[in-house]
Design a protein around this motif. Structure first.
Motif, PDB file in Angstrom:
ATOM      1  N   GLY A 151      37.972  41.129  28.323  1.00 26.98           N
ATOM      2  CA  GLY A 151      38.505  41.031  29.673  1.00 26.98           C
ATOM      3  C   GLY A 151      39.945  41.493  29.732  1.00 26.98           C
ATOM      4  N   LEU A 152      40.336  42.056  30.863  1.00 29.97           N
ATOM      5  CA  LEU A 152      41.704  42.487  31.104  1.00 29.97           C
ATOM      6  C   LEU A 152      42.198  41.808  32.370  1.00 29.97           C
ATOM      7  CD1 LEU A 152      41.183  46.366  30.731  1.00 29.97           C
ATOM      8  CD2 LEU A 152      41.498  44.703  28.894  1.00 29.97           C
ATOM      9  N   MET A 153      43.373  41.234  32.321  1.00 29.19           N
ATOM     10  CA  MET A 153      43.986  40.638  33.506  1.00 29.19           C
ATOM     11  C   MET A 153      45.376  41.226  33.659  1.00 29.19           C
ATOM     12  SD  MET A 153      44.537  36.602  34.455  1.00 29.19           S
ATOM     13  CE  MET A 153      46.279  36.409  34.073  1.00 29.19           C
ATOM     14  N   ILE A 154      45.592  41.967  34.738  1.00 31.91           N
ATOM     15  CA  ILE A 154      46.856  42.663  34.955  1.00 31.91           C
ATOM     16  C   ILE A 154      47.353  42.400  36.372  1.00 31.91           C
ATOM     17  CG2 ILE A 154      46.320  44.475  33.278  1.00 31.91           C
ATOM     18  CD1 ILE A 154      45.529  46.278  35.605  1.00 31.91           C
ATOM     19  N   ASP A 155      48.610  42.713  36.623  1.00 32.70           N
ATOM     20  CA  ASP A 155      49.183  42.587  37.967  1.00 32.70           C
ATOM     21  C   ASP A 155      49.035  43.896  38.729  1.00 32.70           C
ATOM     22  OD1 ASP A 155      50.021  39.998  37.465  1.00 32.70           O
ATOM     23  OD2 ASP A 155      52.044  40.594  36.876  1.00 32.70           O
ATOM     24  N   ALA A 156      48.807  43.770  40.032  1.00 29.38           N
ATOM     25  CA  ALA A 156      48.799  44.960  40.886  1.00 29.38           C
ATOM     26  C   ALA A 156      50.210  45.488  41.089  1.00 29.38           C
ATOM     27  CB  ALA A 156      48.171  44.623  42.243  1.00 29.38           C
TER      28      ALA A 156
ATOM     29  N   GLU B 180      35.766  43.482  44.876  1.00 23.89           N
ATOM     30  CA  GLU B 180      36.698  42.482  45.376  1.00 23.89           C
ATOM     31  C   GLU B 180      36.658  41.207  44.546  1.00 23.89           C
ATOM     32  OE1 GLU B 180      36.066  41.781  49.506  1.00 23.89           O
ATOM     33  OE2 GLU B 180      36.602  43.828  50.107  1.00 23.89           O
ATOM     34  N   ASP B 181      35.515  40.923  43.930  1.00 21.13           N
ATOM     35  CA  ASP B 181      35.404  39.712  43.123  1.00 21.13           C
ATOM     36  C   ASP B 181      35.608  39.984  41.642  1.00 21.13           C
ATOM     37  OD1 ASP B 181      33.078  41.156  42.883  1.00 21.13           O
ATOM     38  OD2 ASP B 181      31.728  39.457  43.219  1.00 21.13           O
ATOM     39  N   GLY B 182      36.256  41.105  41.308  1.00 22.55           N
ATOM     40  CA  GLY B 182      36.575  41.426  39.923  1.00 22.55           C
ATOM     41  C   GLY B 182      35.490  42.258  39.269  1.00 22.55           C
ATOM     42  N   LEU B 183      35.901  43.121  38.364  1.00 18.39           N
ATOM     43  CA  LEU B 183      34.962  43.991  37.657  1.00 18.39           C
ATOM     44  C   LEU B 183      34.307  43.252  36.503  1.00 18.39           C
ATOM     45  CD1 LEU B 183      33.829  46.904  37.056  1.00 18.39           C
ATOM     46  CD2 LEU B 183      35.774  47.139  35.483  1.00 18.39           C
TER      47      LEU B 183
ATOM     48  N   ILE C 264      42.619  42.249  38.713  1.00 18.08           N
ATOM     49  CA  ILE C 264      43.961  42.702  39.058  1.00 18.08           C
ATOM     50  C   ILE C 264      44.575  41.671  40.000  1.00 18.08           C
ATOM     51  CG2 ILE C 264      45.380  44.521  40.039  1.00 18.08           C
ATOM     52  CD1 ILE C 264      43.370  46.562  39.247  1.00 18.08           C
ATOM     53  N   MET C 265      45.568  40.956  39.493  1.00 18.86           N
ATOM     54  CA  MET C 265      46.251  39.939  40.280  1.00 18.86           C
ATOM     55  C   MET C 265      46.968  40.557  41.478  1.00 18.86           C
ATOM     56  SD  MET C 265      46.104  36.740  39.435  1.00 18.86           S
ATOM     57  CE  MET C 265      45.347  35.755  38.133  1.00 18.86           C
ATOM     58  N   PRO C 266      46.898  39.891  42.670  1.00 19.20           N
ATOM     59  CA  PRO C 266      46.383  38.535  42.813  1.00 19.20           C
ATOM     60  C   PRO C 266      44.889  38.416  43.114  1.00 19.20           C
ATOM     61  CG  PRO C 266      47.426  39.218  44.852  1.00 19.20           C
ATOM     62  CD  PRO C 266      47.638  40.348  43.873  1.00 19.20           C
TER      63      PRO C 266
END
Length: 216
Positions: free
Chosen positions: A67-72, A100-103, A117-119
């Protein structure tokens, strides 16, 4: 970097690394050794797009889910295009649009890849923008006031940049809580922020689904 844990989440920084376990545990997943997901801090988005960085993780022995979690930050579309191009170097069928609900995508070799991609995969912002969604309903009056005060401070010469407005807002609001000035992950752990707020659940659902976790 861990090459043995089957479930890995990559994040941009220490705040993200500390925040994720707190919100997930608050939503019913025990976060204790052996941890359900190994979280690795890449120390900035620039390291996500380094040549071969993500590809190296995808080649890790025993990896099942990445998983990847990054900021827009200030341009969601640019951020999506840049990280998608990185993923395409290893996975040729990454979809052209970010859900919209994440990849959540299964690569041809069976590895699951996830991206948030936060938020909220729809707007510009960062972790602190997402945390605004966790303001308890009974403290929204203080939230409105904190935004007004922060903006007034900026007009009076407070030197934070417009790009960091959301950071200034949430930390101003936290400064008025009991105890004042808690760190972001502490505010979740101590329920100053509402980790079960309806607006938080899309992220929690994405995480649970990506890593095949169940709420207790």
């Amino acid at each position: 970097m861990s090459k043995v844990h089957p479930k890995i989440l990559l994040v941009e920084g220490k705040e993200d690394l500390r925040f994720v376990p707190e919100i997930i545990e608050a939503n019913g997943v025990k976060w204790e050794k052996p941890y359900p997901v190994f979280i690795d801090d890449l120390d900035g988005y620039q390291n996500f797009v380094k040549p071969d960085e993500i590809a190296t993780y995808l080649k890790s022995s025993g990896l099942e889910i990445l998983g990847l979690m990054i900021d827009a930050d200030d341009n969601l579309n640019d951020r999506w295009e840049s990280i998608r191009n990185v993923l395409l170097q290893s996975i040729s069928d990454i979809p052209p649009e970010l859900p919209e609900d994440g990849l959540i995508h299964t690569a041809p070799d069976g590895i699951k890849i996830g991206l948030w991609i936060m938020p909220d995969n729809q707007t510009s912002g960062m972790l602190e923008t997402f945390l605004q969604y966790l303001i308890p309903f009974d403290r929204e009056n203080l939230w409105q006031l904190s935004q007004t005060v922060t903006q007034q401070a900026h007009q009076q010469g407070a030197p934070f940049t417009a790009a960091h407005q959301d950071k200034a807002n949430i930390h101003t609001w936290l400064a008025w809580q009991d105890p004042p000035g808690r760190q972001l992950h502490q505010a979740v752990k101590e329920r100053i922020l509402d980790s079960k707020h309806p607006r938080a659940q899309t992220f929690v659902d994405w995480f649970m689904s990506l890593y095949n976790l169940d709420r207790s």
